[in-house]
Design a protein around this motif. Sequence first.
Motif, PDB file in Angstrom:
ATOM      1  N   LEU A  49       0.954  -1.173   0.046  1.00  0.00           N
ATOM      2  CA  LEU A  49      -0.063  -0.154  -0.054  1.00  0.00           C
ATOM      3  C   LEU A  49       0.774   1.162  -0.118  1.00  0.00           C
ATOM      4  N   LEU A  50       2.014   1.247   0.485  1.00  0.00           N
ATOM      5  CA  LEU A  50       2.870   2.305   0.882  1.00  0.00           C
ATOM      6  C   LEU A  50       3.429   2.524  -0.688  1.00  0.00           C
ATOM      7  N   GLU A  51       3.977   1.361  -1.217  1.00  0.00           N
ATOM      8  CA  GLU A  51       4.515   1.467  -2.354  1.00  0.00           C
ATOM      9  C   GLU A  51       3.734   2.145  -3.434  1.00  0.00           C
ATOM     10  N   LYS A  52       2.380   1.885  -3.306  1.00  0.00           N
ATOM     11  CA  LYS A  52       1.373   2.196  -4.373  1.00  0.00           C
ATOM     12  C   LYS A  52       1.022   3.748  -4.136  1.00  0.00           C
ATOM     13  N   VAL A  53       1.026   4.043  -2.950  1.00  0.00           N
ATOM     14  CA  VAL A  53       0.658   5.745  -2.401  1.00  0.00           C
ATOM     15  C   VAL A  53       2.010   6.528  -3.044  1.00  0.00           C
ATOM     16  N   ILE A  54       3.185   5.905  -2.944  1.00  0.00           N
ATOM     17  CA  ILE A  54       4.253   6.656  -3.557  1.00  0.00           C
ATOM     18  C   ILE A  54       4.342   6.707  -5.028  1.00  0.00           C
ATOM     19  N   GLU A  55       3.774   5.612  -5.745  1.00  0.00           N
ATOM     20  CA  GLU A  55       3.571   5.556  -7.161  1.00  0.00           C
ATOM     21  C   GLU A  55       2.416   6.610  -7.674  1.00  0.00           C
ATOM     22  N   LEU A  56       1.494   6.849  -6.847  1.00  0.00           N
ATOM     23  CA  LEU A  56       0.501   7.749  -7.154  1.00  0.00           C
ATOM     24  C   LEU A  56       0.824   9.054  -6.906  1.00  0.00           C
ATOM     25  N   GLU A  57       1.705   9.456  -5.878  1.00  0.00           N
ATOM     26  CA  GLU A  57       2.461  10.702  -5.572  1.00  0.00           C
ATOM     27  C   GLU A  57       3.111  11.139  -6.813  1.00  0.00           C
ATOM     28  N   ASN A  58       3.851  10.327  -7.663  1.00  0.00           N
ATOM     29  CA  ASN A  58       4.481  10.753  -8.829  1.00  0.00           C
ATOM     30  C   ASN A  58       3.861  10.438 -10.179  1.00  0.00           C
ATOM     31  N   TRP A  59       2.492  10.357 -10.006  1.00  0.00           N
ATOM     32  CA  TRP A  59       1.510  10.090 -11.199  1.00  0.00           C
ATOM     33  C   TRP A  59       0.909  11.322 -11.503  1.00  0.00           C
ATOM     34  N   THR A  60       1.818  12.013 -12.308  1.00  0.00           N
ATOM     35  CA  THR A  60       1.327  13.723 -12.581  1.00  0.00           C
ATOM     36  C   THR A  60       0.055  13.809 -13.574  1.00  0.00           C
ATOM     37  N   GLU A  61      -0.420  12.812 -14.216  1.00  0.00           N
ATOM     38  CA  GLU A  61      -1.371  12.877 -14.977  1.00  0.00           C
ATOM     39  C   GLU A  61      -2.741  12.268 -14.289  1.00  0.00           C
ATOM     40  N   GLY A  62      -2.570  11.777 -13.282  1.00  0.00           N
ATOM     41  CA  GLY A  62      -3.650  11.393 -12.282  1.00  0.00           C
ATOM     42  C   GLY A  62      -4.590  12.503 -11.841  1.00  0.00           C
ATOM     43  N   LYS A  63      -5.787  12.071 -11.919  1.00  0.00           N
ATOM     44  CA  LYS A  63      -6.953  13.026 -11.314  1.00  0.00           C
ATOM     45  C   LYS A  63      -7.838  12.351 -10.465  1.00  0.00           C
TER      46      LYS A  63
END
Length: 334
Positions: free
Chosen positions: A113-127
């Motif tokens: 879960l922490l790894e996925k949160v870090i990945e989402l922190e760096n997903w600049t196209e995410g909304k």
Amino acid sequence: MKRKPEGFENLKEVHFCWQEEGGVCGTKRNLNKMAQSLLKTPPMPVRTKLLHHVGLSLYNTSHGFNEEEVKKKLQQFSGGSVDLQKEDNGIGILTLNNPSKMNAFSGVMMLQLLEKVIELENWTEGKGLIVRGAKNTFSSGSDLNAVKALGTPEDGMALCMFMQNTLTRFVRLPLISVALVQGRALGGGAELTTACDFRLMTAQSEIRFVHKEMGIIPSWGGATRLVEIIGSRQALRVLSGALKLDSKKALHIGMVEEILQSSDETECLKEAREWLQQFTNGPPEVIRALKKSVSSVKELCFKEALQTERDLLGTVWGGPANLEAIARKEKFNK
């Protein structure tokens, strides 16, 4: 002597008239310079800067928290996975996948879960983000094998700090998030729903904070966030009574936004996508700035939140989406 309003001391080229109330007026040709100067003044307080630092955690070694030691312990408890699917429309699907145990969090899943949160922190196209459980149920909380093995108060505190760090980073994501509650969300699973901006339930689903019956209290930040969502009186009733919140009760007290029409796993995910898209339509930079602006109010004082709103405006004012909207000359009051 009339005092200049704070923040205007360095504007030398603008011709001001100082009024009794401390108001300011400037020549038209210098208004743009005024706006540019305002966006540069004054520097953000340290607390605000820290809030916007990607990866900031609540706890560190100064609190007696050693993240690497906790990770080593959690790694011992395998089973299940946390899966992330990022779609082209800027919506992510985060799935808790441990169906043989009602999607309970193993130690490895907590790490993932922490790894996925870090990945989402760096997903600049995410909304936007939908959080769900596999096989038509949300999550039953922590895997009891890990809970039994981490039985000392010190272990409990360390796990508490680890999950509070992870879910606080989750809350701060510049993504509009919704928990899709199918089946049961119990204990830590119920706490996870509170980390999302919104919650949707199927007709037969249930949210229940069972912590009291286990002789503990919420420890992933769930009690704190629950008060924000439904208020202190309702939160105390829900927690102290270990109340079973079916979809109708949850809707009545403001815990969830809507009850979905379907209970089929595929169909309710489709409904959740359609529901979320009404809030994520638009350029990523605008949606993300809106989410950051609202999120900052939870952690900053009023003045700092206003300054954050100002700084975020500077990232979108005059940007492509803003200029395109002005060029279209649309009337928004139709």
